[in-house]
Design an enzyme around this catalytic site. Structure first.
Site, PDB file in Angstrom:
ATOM      1  N   ASN A   4       0.934  -1.106   0.090  1.00  0.00           N
ATOM      2  CA  ASN A   4       0.034  -0.294  -0.113  1.00  0.00           C
ATOM      3  C   ASN A   4       1.307   1.543   0.107  1.00  0.00           C
ATOM      4  OD1 ASN A   4      -2.237   2.029   0.217  1.00  0.00           O
ATOM      5  ND2 ASN A   4      -3.189   0.851   2.153  1.00  0.00           N
ATOM      6  N   HIS A  22     -15.234  -4.759  10.428  1.00  0.00           N
ATOM      7  CA  HIS A  22     -15.130  -3.590  11.207  1.00  0.00           C
ATOM      8  C   HIS A  22     -15.809  -2.793  11.816  1.00  0.00           C
ATOM      9  CE1 HIS A  22     -10.510  -3.314   9.671  1.00  0.00           C
ATOM     10  NE2 HIS A  22     -10.822  -4.793   9.852  1.00  0.00           N
ATOM     11  N   ARG A  65     -13.907  -5.577  15.199  1.00  0.00           N
ATOM     12  CA  ARG A  65     -12.900  -4.690  15.466  1.00  0.00           C
ATOM     13  C   ARG A  65     -13.939  -3.752  16.295  1.00  0.00           C
ATOM     14  NH1 ARG A  65      -7.862  -2.047  12.416  1.00  0.00           N
ATOM     15  NH2 ARG A  65      -9.299  -0.912  11.798  1.00  0.00           N
ATOM     16  N   TYR A 100      -8.002   6.966  13.739  1.00  0.00           N
ATOM     17  CA  TYR A 100      -7.243   5.904  12.685  1.00  0.00           C
ATOM     18  C   TYR A 100      -8.286   5.012  12.891  1.00  0.00           C
ATOM     19  CZ  TYR A 100      -6.285   1.277  11.819  1.00  0.00           C
ATOM     20  OH  TYR A 100      -6.687  -0.051  11.434  1.00  0.00           O
ATOM     21  N   ASP A 116      -8.301  -1.640  17.255  1.00  0.00           N
ATOM     22  CA  ASP A 116      -6.226  -1.171  16.950  1.00  0.00           C
ATOM     23  C   ASP A 116      -5.775  -0.446  17.489  1.00  0.00           C
ATOM     24  OD1 ASP A 116      -4.037  -1.068  14.747  1.00  0.00           O
ATOM     25  OD2 ASP A 116      -5.359  -1.750  13.746  1.00  0.00           O
ATOM     26  N   HIS A 125      -2.953   1.038  16.548  1.00  0.00           N
ATOM     27  CA  HIS A 125      -2.031   1.208  15.290  1.00  0.00           C
ATOM     28  C   HIS A 125      -0.474   2.222  15.325  1.00  0.00           C
ATOM     29  CE1 HIS A 125      -2.527   2.398  10.350  1.00  0.00           C
ATOM     30  NE2 HIS A 125      -2.998   1.296  10.507  1.00  0.00           N
ATOM     31  N   GLU A 181      -4.033  -4.578  19.467  1.00  0.00           N
ATOM     32  CA  GLU A 181      -3.084  -4.206  18.120  1.00  0.00           C
ATOM     33  C   GLU A 181      -2.933  -3.163  17.959  1.00  0.00           C
ATOM     34  OE1 GLU A 181      -6.031  -5.007  14.570  1.00  0.00           O
ATOM     35  OE2 GLU A 181      -4.001  -4.805  13.153  1.00  0.00           O
ATOM     36  N   GLU A 215       0.865  -6.698  11.587  1.00  0.00           N
ATOM     37  CA  GLU A 215       0.897  -6.667  10.179  1.00  0.00           C
ATOM     38  C   GLU A 215       2.374  -6.110   9.153  1.00  0.00           C
ATOM     39  OE1 GLU A 215      -2.630  -4.072  10.853  1.00  0.00           O
ATOM     40  OE2 GLU A 215      -1.634  -2.432  10.184  1.00  0.00           O
ATOM     41  N   ARG A 239       0.282 -11.264  13.344  1.00  0.00           N
ATOM     42  CA  ARG A 239      -0.595 -10.808  12.315  1.00  0.00           C
ATOM     43  C   ARG A 239      -0.030 -10.724  11.438  1.00  0.00           C
ATOM     44  NH1 ARG A 239      -5.274  -8.259  11.602  1.00  0.00           N
ATOM     45  NH2 ARG A 239      -4.245  -6.829  11.823  1.00  0.00           N
ATOM     46  N   HIS A 241      -3.228 -10.180   8.820  1.00  0.00           N
ATOM     47  CA  HIS A 241      -4.465  -9.489   8.421  1.00  0.00           C
ATOM     48  C   HIS A 241      -4.912  -9.303   7.129  1.00  0.00           C
ATOM     49  CE1 HIS A 241      -2.387  -5.109   6.639  1.00  0.00           C
ATOM     50  NE2 HIS A 241      -3.596  -5.283   7.557  1.00  0.00           N
ATOM     51  N   ASP A 255      -6.567  -4.009   1.347  1.00  0.00           N
ATOM     52  CA  ASP A 255      -4.881  -2.867   0.893  1.00  0.00           C
ATOM     53  C   ASP A 255      -4.492  -4.490   0.162  1.00  0.00           C
ATOM     54  OD1 ASP A 255      -5.346  -2.065   3.712  1.00  0.00           O
ATOM     55  OD2 ASP A 255      -2.581  -2.883   3.144  1.00  0.00           O
ATOM     56  N   GLU A 301      -9.035 -11.523   9.664  1.00  0.00           N
ATOM     57  CA  GLU A 301      -9.241 -10.124   9.552  1.00  0.00           C
ATOM     58  C   GLU A 301      -9.970 -10.119   8.242  1.00  0.00           C
ATOM     59  OE1 GLU A 301      -6.403  -7.321   9.057  1.00  0.00           O
ATOM     60  OE2 GLU A 301      -7.895  -5.408   9.431  1.00  0.00           O
ATOM     61  N   TRP A 330       1.989   6.850  12.089  1.00  0.00           N
ATOM     62  CA  TRP A 330       0.785   6.690  11.560  1.00  0.00           C
ATOM     63  C   TRP A 330       0.535   5.464  11.411  1.00  0.00           C
ATOM     64  CZ3 TRP A 330      -2.593   3.688   7.751  1.00  0.00           C
ATOM     65  CH2 TRP A 330      -3.128   3.996   7.676  1.00  0.00           C
TER      66      TRP A 330
HETATM   67  C1  GCO Z   1      -5.723  -3.499   9.905  1.00  0.00           C
HETATM   68  C2  GCO Z   1      -4.356  -2.434   9.093  1.00  0.00           C
HETATM   69  C3  GCO Z   1      -4.722  -1.570   8.318  1.00  0.00           C
HETATM   70  C4  GCO Z   1      -3.297  -0.463   7.618  1.00  0.00           C
HETATM   71  C5  GCO Z   1      -3.796  -1.052   6.107  1.00  0.00           C
HETATM   72  C6  GCO Z   1      -2.535  -0.184   5.790  1.00  0.00           C
HETATM   73  O1  GCO Z   1      -6.079  -3.689  10.958  1.00  0.00           O
HETATM   74  O2  GCO Z   1      -6.760  -3.866   9.169  1.00  0.00           O
HETATM   75  O3  GCO Z   1      -4.195  -1.249  10.470  1.00  0.00           O
HETATM   76  O4  GCO Z   1      -6.130  -0.663   8.735  1.00  0.00           O
HETATM   77  O5  GCO Z   1      -3.694   0.865   7.881  1.00  0.00           O
HETATM   78  O6  GCO Z   1      -3.481  -2.551   5.543  1.00  0.00           O
HETATM   79  O7  GCO Z   1      -2.269  -0.160   4.516  1.00  0.00           O
HETATM   80 MG    MG Z   2      -3.866  -3.089  12.513  1.00  0.00          MG
END
Ligand code: GCO
Ligand code: MG
Length: 403
Positions: free
Chosen positions: A38, A123, A148, A160, A211, A213, A237, A263, A284, A313, A317, A340, A403
């Protein structure tokens, strides 16, 4: 000998960018591999086209392990997300070919099914707690056993995981990176309230996940883990950036909330200590970014010895090719945890017709030989590549942040 005749890379953007490798053999059998990274898609395209494909042509497609070692051990500059995603695409395509040649769905070659299906989580997100809970109710009604929850943080313009479009979350939203604003104190004050309200509204017979992040320090993550203990999360997560694996010791010493991470891992070296010291509960890592089925199986077996389960994951993407590969993998390993599942858009599903299907909170890869995914190349050609970046993040005082 099943000689590789040709390999090509297809880039398409049916709503978002996907990179697909197609390997064709002399017998006419072909295999597909996902190479999508991505926001850095074209780096992987070049890695495949300019550096890997010339070495692939003429090799025996059946020699998957040897080809994997050739590209991993055989390259002086090895590892990292670009190279490992490219290697994963080759590996997926070769497993697809081998299973098609055998006339079997891939999970049969990986040892057969260990379970009836692959339990997935969806989600649910919203600007407010009420909105998030309303979304979660929809997932429950669809049969999801795990959800989630992400909610807007009061006082921040965006958060996020909270998307404009509830159904199809797409963070790579700009031709240049969008700038987000973050405040850890505001987040830490609001996150436990979401889960208190969710347990009240949704009850206890559904798994809840969250999550972070990568946004906390270990001591902040420890505090969040403790605050969330009463709500019995399935996992928390990416509580901290995982580069410093030893940092997880501190979180672990303070909380019994199960931890998931990985991930963005490219291989075992990103998680060896986490697994060995049992610092996490769910790994993940994905088939795509961690070097393919060949590599992820080894990591999963190592994790199994250390009481760590998988939690691949499965964001949008990753193309349907990766989703299928993950499902065959999930079905066949003993230490599967949870998968997921973010649904792809109808445009993406049309470009990648697939055999996997959802029922009763589970996905099943289906019985088609190979991975069970096709690529409609004529349709793919109608959606040219569009540059898109993931956002970046700054603290309220302007400091660059994760991020
Ligand atoms: C998740 C991830 C995604 C990522 C994305 C980045 O838990 O699914 O955090 O939302 O942010 O895959 O490319
Ligand atoms: Mg994630």
């Amino acid at each position: 000998m099943l000689k590789i005749l040709d390999a090509k890379v297809v880039v398409t953007c049916p709503g978002r960018n996907f990179v697909t490798l197609k390997i064709t053999t002399e017998d006419g059998i072909y295999g597909l591999g996902d190479a999508t990274l991505n926001g850095r898609e074209l780096a992987v395209v070049s890695y495949l086209r300019d550096h890997m494909i010339p070495c692939l042509v003429g090799r025996d497609a059946h020699r998957i392990e040897d080809i994997w070692q050739f590209f991993y051990r055989g390259s002086y500059w090895r590892g990292g997300p670009v190279a490992m995603s490219a290697l994963a695409a080759v590996d997926m395509a070769l497993w697809d070919i081998k299973a098609k040649a055998a006339g079997l769905p891939l999970y049969q070659l990986l040892g057969g099914a260990c379970r009836e299906g692959v339990t997935v989580y969806g989600h649910a997100n919203g600007e407010t707690i009420e909105e998030t809970i309303a979304e979660a109710r929809k997932y429950k009604a669809l049969g999801y056993k795990a959800i989630r929850l992400q909610s807007g943080v009061p006082g921040l313009p965006s958060t996020y995981g909270v998307s404009k479009d509830k159904l199809f979350y797409e963070p790579a939203d700009g031709a240049l990176p969008t700038e987000n604003v973050w405040s850890t104190p505001k987040y830490l004050n609001s996150a436990p309230a979401l889960f208190a309200a969710a347990r009240e509204a949704l009850g206890w017979d559904v798994h809840l996940l969250h999550d972070v992040h990568h946004r906390l320090t270990p001591i902040e993550a420890a505090r969040l883990g403790k605050d969330l203990e009463p709500y019995r999360l399935f996992w928390l997560e990416d509580a901290v950036p995982a580069e410093n694996q030893a940092g997880f010791r501190l979180i672990r010493q303070h909380t019994t909330t199960p931890l998931a991470v990985g991930e963005i891992f490219s291989g075992v070296w990103d998680c060896k200590q986490l697994i060995e010291e049992q610092l996490i509960d769910y790994l993940r890592a994905t088939v795509l970014h961690a070097g393919g089925i060949t590599n992820l199986r080894k990591i999963a077996h190592f994790a199994d010895l250390n009481h760590v389960k998988t939690g691949c994951h499965g964001a949008t993407d990753l193309s349907p090719v990766t989703m299928a590969a993950a499902l065959h993998f999930d079905l066949s390993i003993s230490n599967f945890g949870l998968q997921e599942y973010m649904r792809h858009s109808p445009e993406t599903d049309a470009v990648f017709p697939h055999a996997y299907s959802f029922a009763d909170g589970m996905l099943h890869p289906g019985e088609a030989p190979g991975l069970g995914v096709e690529l409609d190349e004529a349709l793919a050609a109608k959606y040219p590549y569009k540059r898109a970046y993931l956002p970046v993040n700054r603290l309220e005082d302007g400091t660059m942040f994760h991020w």
